[in-house]
Scaffold this motif. Structure first.
Motif, mmCIF file in Angstrom:
data_model
loop_
_atom_site.group_PDB
_atom_site.id
_atom_site.type_symbol
_atom_site.label_atom_id
_atom_site.label_comp_id
_atom_site.label_asym_id
_atom_site.label_seq_id
_atom_site.Cartn_x
_atom_site.Cartn_y
_atom_site.Cartn_z
ATOM 1 N N ALA B 832 0.835 -1.203 0.000
ATOM 2 C CA ALA B 832 0.000 0.000 0.000
ATOM 3 C C ALA B 832 0.868 1.251 0.000
ATOM 4 O O ALA B 832 0.606 2.206 -0.735
ATOM 5 N N ALA B 833 1.929 1.235 0.811
ATOM 6 C CA ALA B 833 2.737 2.441 0.986
ATOM 7 C C ALA B 833 3.560 2.772 -0.254
ATOM 8 O O ALA B 833 3.850 3.937 -0.524
ATOM 9 N N SER B 834 3.951 1.757 -1.028
ATOM 10 C CA SER B 834 4.833 2.021 -2.161
ATOM 11 C C SER B 834 4.155 2.885 -3.218
ATOM 12 O O SER B 834 4.826 3.512 -4.027
ATOM 13 N N ARG B 835 2.815 2.940 -3.201
ATOM 14 C CA ARG B 835 2.115 3.816 -4.144
ATOM 15 C C ARG B 835 2.542 5.265 -3.944
ATOM 16 O O ARG B 835 2.617 6.039 -4.894
ATOM 17 N N ALA B 836 2.797 5.620 -2.675
ATOM 18 C CA ALA B 836 3.163 7.004 -2.378
ATOM 19 C C ALA B 836 4.499 7.379 -3.013
ATOM 20 O O ALA B 836 4.813 8.543 -3.183
ATOM 21 N N LEU B 837 5.291 6.367 -3.351
ATOM 22 C CA LEU B 837 6.615 6.630 -3.907
ATOM 23 C C LEU B 837 6.585 6.739 -5.428
ATOM 24 O O LEU B 837 7.602 7.045 -6.043
ATOM 25 N N LEU B 838 5.420 6.498 -6.004
ATOM 26 C CA LEU B 838 5.325 6.306 -7.447
ATOM 27 C C LEU B 838 6.105 7.337 -8.263
ATOM 28 O O LEU B 838 6.849 6.981 -9.169
ATOM 29 N N THR B 839 5.956 8.627 -7.891
ATOM 30 C CA THR B 839 6.603 9.654 -8.714
ATOM 31 C C THR B 839 8.119 9.604 -8.607
ATOM 32 O O THR B 839 8.807 10.175 -9.432
ATOM 33 N N LEU B 840 8.639 8.966 -7.581
ATOM 34 C CA LEU B 840 10.096 8.912 -7.408
ATOM 35 C C LEU B 840 10.698 7.689 -8.084
ATOM 36 O O LEU B 840 11.907 7.581 -8.214
ATOM 37 N N LEU B 841 9.842 6.763 -8.463
ATOM 38 C CA LEU B 841 10.360 5.515 -9.042
ATOM 39 C C LEU B 841 10.655 5.696 -10.523
ATOM 40 O O LEU B 841 10.106 6.552 -11.196
ATOM 41 N N PHE B 842 11.557 4.879 -11.019
ATOM 42 C CA PHE B 842 11.855 4.903 -12.438
ATOM 43 C C PHE B 842 12.191 3.484 -12.886
ATOM 44 O O PHE B 842 13.099 2.856 -12.341
ATOM 45 N N GLY B 843 11.426 2.994 -13.840
ATOM 46 C CA GLY B 843 11.773 1.702 -14.421
ATOM 47 C C GLY B 843 11.539 0.517 -13.496
ATOM 48 O O GLY B 843 11.950 -0.592 -13.812
ATOM 49 N N VAL B 844 10.922 0.740 -12.332
ATOM 50 C CA VAL B 844 10.580 -0.368 -11.446
ATOM 51 C C VAL B 844 9.112 -0.231 -11.070
ATOM 52 O O VAL B 844 8.648 0.874 -10.836
ATOM 53 N N SER B 845 8.458 -1.355 -11.005
ATOM 54 C CA SER B 845 7.088 -1.326 -10.535
ATOM 55 C C SER B 845 7.119 -1.189 -9.016
ATOM 56 O O SER B 845 8.033 -1.679 -8.366
ATOM 57 N N PRO B 846 6.120 -0.505 -8.426
ATOM 58 C CA PRO B 846 6.096 -0.441 -6.956
ATOM 59 C C PRO B 846 5.950 -1.831 -6.335
ATOM 60 O O PRO B 846 6.117 -1.982 -5.133
ATOM 61 N N LEU B 847 5.638 -2.813 -7.154
ATOM 62 C CA LEU B 847 5.505 -4.179 -6.634
ATOM 63 C C LEU B 847 6.660 -5.061 -7.110
ATOM 64 O O LEU B 847 6.534 -6.285 -7.133
ATOM 65 N N ASP B 848 7.771 -4.435 -7.490
ATOM 66 C CA ASP B 848 8.923 -5.154 -8.018
ATOM 67 C C ASP B 848 9.260 -6.394 -7.187
ATOM 68 O O ASP B 848 9.701 -6.284 -6.042
ATOM 69 N N PRO B 849 9.056 -7.584 -7.727
ATOM 70 C CA PRO B 849 9.232 -8.810 -6.929
ATOM 71 C C PRO B 849 10.659 -8.970 -6.404
ATOM 72 O O PRO B 849 10.866 -9.423 -5.280
ATOM 73 N N LEU B 850 11.626 -8.570 -7.218
ATOM 74 C CA LEU B 850 13.020 -8.730 -6.806
ATOM 75 C C LEU B 850 13.300 -7.940 -5.522
ATOM 76 O O LEU B 850 13.920 -8.427 -4.583
ATOM 77 N N THR B 851 12.814 -6.694 -5.478
ATOM 78 C CA THR B 851 13.011 -5.866 -4.294
ATOM 79 C C THR B 851 12.373 -6.524 -3.073
ATOM 80 O O THR B 851 13.008 -6.643 -2.014
ATOM 81 N N TYR B 852 11.136 -6.931 -3.232
ATOM 82 C CA TYR B 852 10.427 -7.518 -2.101
ATOM 83 C C TYR B 852 11.146 -8.774 -1.610
ATOM 84 O O TYR B 852 11.363 -8.948 -0.407
ATOM 85 N N ALA B 853 11.524 -9.631 -2.574
ATOM 86 C CA ALA B 853 12.188 -10.866 -2.187
ATOM 87 C C ALA B 853 13.503 -10.565 -1.473
ATOM 88 O O ALA B 853 13.816 -11.140 -0.424
ATOM 89 N N GLY B 854 14.267 -9.618 -2.031
ATOM 90 C CA GLY B 854 15.553 -9.263 -1.437
ATOM 91 C C GLY B 854 15.390 -8.743 -0.022
ATOM 92 O O GLY B 854 16.103 -9.144 0.906
#
Lengths: 114, 886
Positions: B832-854
């Protein structure tokens, strides 16, 4: 302290003020004795409750205190009425008389109203 | 009135305790003596007399006590006791105190530091009178996007509008002053007459501009900033009326701005001069170029929408009167955008700042949870003490009060240290901040920050203390007094576990956010900029003075400078360009394509470059030829297009040989066509994250003018940064008066172009790290406390045959269950919180599986270590010793 004491405290202040008005400067023990005498010994005063009442009146500026010497040459703290106290006494006496009159009317024989 | 007086007397009573105590004793004594004498006179024996007097008084000590209580404020007296007691408690357990204070100081300090940056930028009103009425105005394009204002628009609106008390337009101005030594270039602004009036600030010395100053070919007058006035002119009040030489012209100083004046639109500005554009608005002049900023002060009682509506109507009229002018400027704007100035200047940083604020709140939350945990553990150890107090008659409120005092004391110490940390943190923050962060000058630990810190300190103190206090006051004195390690209070353990779970969850949210930002930055810097940024030094070289009034003289200076630079040892090659990629330069012009006769809406970034520019930057040639020495003034104009531009305009066809009209020739059928001779690779101009690759290139001599500000790009053999002094000297060997500024390696420019994201990333990484450490210590604390409390149970298990491996697994499982629960909850919140970061992200989905897994892996690993230490201790428990200890 229950409700009774609270009411008592209120009237106690009035009695202290009145006593000081009639008697002039007086120490705690003297005030206590005088109140008992005036009530015709109907009131049995716990002397210990008098002192907080005196302190409260003093904090509120109604009375002032000063160390002095009693009739029989003992060192004692004398209390006297201030101007504020005089005004307070006037007002409270009036309030009290009014309240007593109202209650008196309720208790009076009902025939008078008709 | 009477009450108040009584309270004051009572409060002051606290300070004269000794004297009061003596007086009470004296008065009681005199009372007793008077009474005893009376009694003796009445015929009692001395013993009876004294007894009767005491009885009547109602006990000596009791009387003194009520007397005392009326004399001061008992609650406050107790507070004093509590504070002293709390201090003693903390001193007794320095380890606990140190940890708790450190954690709180970190949380409060970080929050205060971030608040000190966010407050002036986002929350505090701008430092102008009635700041909410100051608006920023933009031309609105047909697609709703904003564009800089042209003078034609400004002038027309200024003459006709009633919505604004005053409007002003301005543009950057960088005049050069020659003194002894190196030439100094100032940051300045060219402004219309009402600029200072719109902001509502008057010069402290002399006067501001008026209509007579801001006239075409008007007088050369200048207003100085306080800083420049003090530094260059020694704060001399006689400066008014004096003339200074700027760019070979004499300017009369007419005013000095106050020290407190904050020029939020261009914070580094050192001086101001009138704009002095031509109000007759010649259709082919600079009056129709979109390069001005516009501000206005709304008239009282009018809103933004009123202004918008009125300006829209005016624009319509203007479009009919100045049809030719608007044609040359790309058409009449659809309307005007009217934004509050504060919102406008903070537009770009707002998402990053809000995200950082959110992150620091999470850090504070973890800190609170952590300390609550510590306090719970501590109060478990003190169960006996609380039970004793309760048994001695302390009521529940009294116990809660005492524990809250302790937590507030902890928070207060943490708060004081936190403010010190914040002081340093603010400096670090400013040093780290992106160059375009607005209101940097206003970022400091001021009263608002202190108040904020006081507020959160109190809040934290209460939050942290409340749960342990309620727990402690709940416990039954009977079981407590037995003070036995065998009895574990179940509810208490439950609370601590819940806290650990929430800690892990919050840490996960922080880590995921930091991870997403890190991946964004990685993706961004992996974007090929279209050129090779290594071993590339850049600087801006400016010409100034009347000897460069003619284009030919300008071109000659740059040519000579280039020759000199190429002679410097270590230089592979060098070239000048009118604008440099990723440097903040922005210069775009219209391009008319013969192949698209009806499409008049095309524009691209305009580069006037030396033919060698492509070699120096290593921009690949894809088709046709590069520019060369034969593309000079007089020869047919040769144009290169960027790849994606060529592709879009000539899909499938060969762009070479196609004809275009560029810049001022755009849309003028009487002007000759230029020819596309080649196609080069796309280059990122504004940002690595944007797809802004449409560009065209010409040689400087074939463009309509020779730019008087150009950027030099130098390809070096070794370390590019180290070459700067030698290259600067080479330029000055041609003409020592030409300013050289913005010296930076291309790599630094690329990094700086993503400063906003980088800033957010650095802070998020720091916060996530703190969160991780706190969560780990939280798990460790709960488990090791648990193991210590269960030593006997574990001993029994071992005695009954449980192997150390069994016990290890038992404890590990317990800890990892908590961590796992925290991770599960954290994942839901993070998504839910990663939506707030949307404008700061580039080329990664807020649900990027690699990030979450890491992140889950990292957190699980850290949790495992935190569990393993107490688990191993449990496994090593010797049953013989623990059982004997009973």
């Amino acid at each position: 302290m229950g409700d009774k004491t609270d009411v008592w405290q209120g009237t106690l202040a009035l009695m202290v003020l009145k006593t000081l008005e009639t008697m002039g400067p007086l120490h705690g023990y003297g005030i206590a004795r005088r109140i008992e005498q005036t009530s015709g010994n109907l009131l049995s005063l716990n002397y210990g409750t008098l002192y907080p009442a005196l302190l409260k009146l003093e904090q509120e500026g109604s009375i002032a205190s000063e160390w002095g010497t009693s009739d029989n040459n003992r060192k004692a703290k004398f209390y006297k009425l201030t101007r504020v106290g005089r005004k307070q006494l006037e007002k409270e006496a009036r309030d009290w008389e009014q309240a007593a009159a109202i209650v008196g009317r309720f208790l009076a024989p009902s025939g008078e109203q008709a | 009135m009477k009450r108040l007086r009584a309270w004051i007397v009572r409060l002051s009573g606290i300070f004269f305790k000794k004297r009061r105590e003596l007086e009470i004793a004296d008065e009681m004594e005199s009372h007793l003596q008077l009474h005893i004498e009376d009694n003796l006179r009445a015929g009692m024996t001395p013993k009876e007399a004294r007894r009767e007097a005491l009885l009547k008084l109602g006990g000596l000590e009791q009387t003194k006590q009520i007397y005392r209580e009326r004399g001061t404020v008992p609650a406050l007296e107790a507070l004093g006791h509590d504070v002293r007691f709390a201090f003693r408690q903390l001193r007794k357990r320095p380890g606990f105190a140190f940890t708790a204070v450190l954690v709180l100081a970190l949380g409060i300090g970080a929050s205060a530091a971030i608040f000190s940056a966010v407050n002036p930028i986002l929350f505090q009103p701008l430092p102008y009178p009635d700041p909410s009425r100051v608006m920023m105005l933009w031309e609105e394009q047909s697609d709703g996007s904003r564009e800089a204002v042209c003078f034609g628009t400004f002038h027309g609106l200024q003459e006709r509008n009633r919505s604004f008390e005053a409007v002003a337009a301005m543009k950057p101005w960088q005049p050069t002053m020659i003194g002894r030594g190196e030439p100094e270039r100032f940051e300045g602004q060219r402004v219309t007459a009402d600029y200072f009036r719109v902001l509502g600030v008057e010069p402290v010395l002399g006067r501001g501009f008026d209509a007579a100053d801001d006239q075409y070919n008007g007088p050369n007058v200048v207003v100085l900033s306080d800083g420049l006035w003090r530094r260059r002119f020694g704060g001399d009040r006689a400066i008014l009326g004096r003339q200074i030489t700027l760019d070979d012209n004499l300017y009369t100083v007419i005013g000095v701005m106050p020290k407190s004046f904050e020029n939020v639109l261009a914070p580094t500005t050192q001086l101001w001069a009138p704009l002095q554009y031509d109000p007759s608005l010649p259709a082919d002049g600079r009056e129709w170029g979109h390069h001005l900023q516009m501000i206005g002060r709304l008239a009282p009682g009018l809103g933004r929408s009123d202004a918008r509506n009125e300006l829209g109507v005016i624009l319509h009229t203007l479009g009919q009167i100045f049809a030719k002018g608007f044609d040359s400027s790309g058409g009449v704007p659809k309307g005007m955008l009217v934004n509050p100035l504060q919102a406008d200047i903070t537009r770009d940083v707002r998402p990053a700042l809000l995200a950082i604020l959110g992150a620091v709140v999470l850090v504070l939350l973890i800190a609170c949870v952590n300390v609550t945990n510590l306090m719970l553990a501590r109060s478990a150890q003190r169960r006996g003490e609380f039970a004793m107090r309760a048994a001695l008659g302390a009521n529940r409120m009294r116990l809660v009060q005492q524990l809250l005092t302790e937590s507030l004391l902890l928070a207060a110490i943490g708060g004081v240290i936190g403010i010190l940390l914040a002081n340093g943190g603010v400096r670090l923050l400013v040093a780290l901040s992106p160059a375009d962060l607005p209101r940097v000058g206003a970022i400091r630990v001021d009263n608002a920050v202190l108040l904020f810190a006081l507020g959160i300190t109190t809040l934290v103190g209460l939050v942290v203390g409340l749960m342990p206090a309620l727990h402690a006051s709940h416990s039954d004195p009977h079981t407590g007094l037995q003070q036995n390690t065998r009895t574990t209070v179940g509810g208490h353990q439950m609370t601590r576990r819940t806290l650990v779970v929430s800690e892990v969850a919050i840490a996960l949210v922080l880590l995921v956010s930091a991870g997403l930002l890190l991946r964004s930055i990685q993706r961004l810097f992996a974007v090929p900029p279209g050129f090779d940024s290594s071993h590339l030094l850049t600087m801006r070289v400016q010409e100034y003075g009347h000897r460069f009034d003619r284009d030919a003289d300008r071109a000659r200076f740059y040519e000579q400078a280039l020759q000199a630079v190429r002679q410097v040892p270590g230089v592979v090659d060098a070239a000048f360009t009118s604008q440099l990629p990723l440097s903040g330069d922005f210069d775009s012009f219209g391009v008319e394509f013969e192949a698209h006769p009806n499409d008049l809406s095309s524009s691209g970034f305009r580069y006037s470059v030396d033919p060698k520019y492509f070699e120096v930057m290593k921009i690949p040639l894809l088709r046709g030829r590069l520019l060369n020495e034969s593309d000079r003034a007089g020869a047919p104009v040769a144009v290169l297009l960027s790849e994606s531009y060529a592709k879009r305009m000539f899909a499938g066809r060969d762009p070479i040989g196609q004809r275009v009209r560029i810049g001022p020739d755009y849309g003028h059928p009487d002007k000759p066509w230029a020819t596309v001779v080649g196609v080069v690779g796309d280059v990122k101009q504004l940002s690595l994250g944007l797809t802004d690759a449409e560009a065209f290139y010409t040689t400087p001599t074939q463009w309509h003018w020779v730019d008087d500000v150009q950027s030099l790009a130098v390809r070096t053999r070794g370390d590019a940064g180290a070459m700067a002094p030698a290259i600067r000297r080479a330029i000055w060997s041609v003409d020592k008066d030409q300013p050289v500024v913005r010296v930076a390696t291309m790599e630094n420019l690329v990094a700086a172009s993503e400063a906003q994201r980088h800033f957010a990333l650095v802070l998020f990484e720091a916060f996530a790290l703190v969160g991780l450490i706190l969560a780990a210590t939280g798990i460790y604390g709960v488990l090791s406390g648990n193991v210590a409390e269960r030593t006997r149970e574990i001993g029994v298990r071992a005695a009954l045959g449980a192997s150390p491996a069994n016990i290890l697994r038992l404890i590990l499982r317990q800890g990892m269950t908590l961590a796992g629960l925290g991770v599960a909850i954290g994942l839901v919140v993070a998504i839910a919180a990663s939506r707030a970061l949307l404008t700061l992200l580039f080329g990664v989905s807020p649900l990027d599986p690699l990030t979450y897994a890491g992140v889950v892996a990292v957190l699980a690993g850290v949790a495992a270590i935190a569990c393993w230490i107490p688990a191993r201790r449990a496994a090593q428990v010797d049953p013989a010793i623990t059982l004997r200890a009973e």
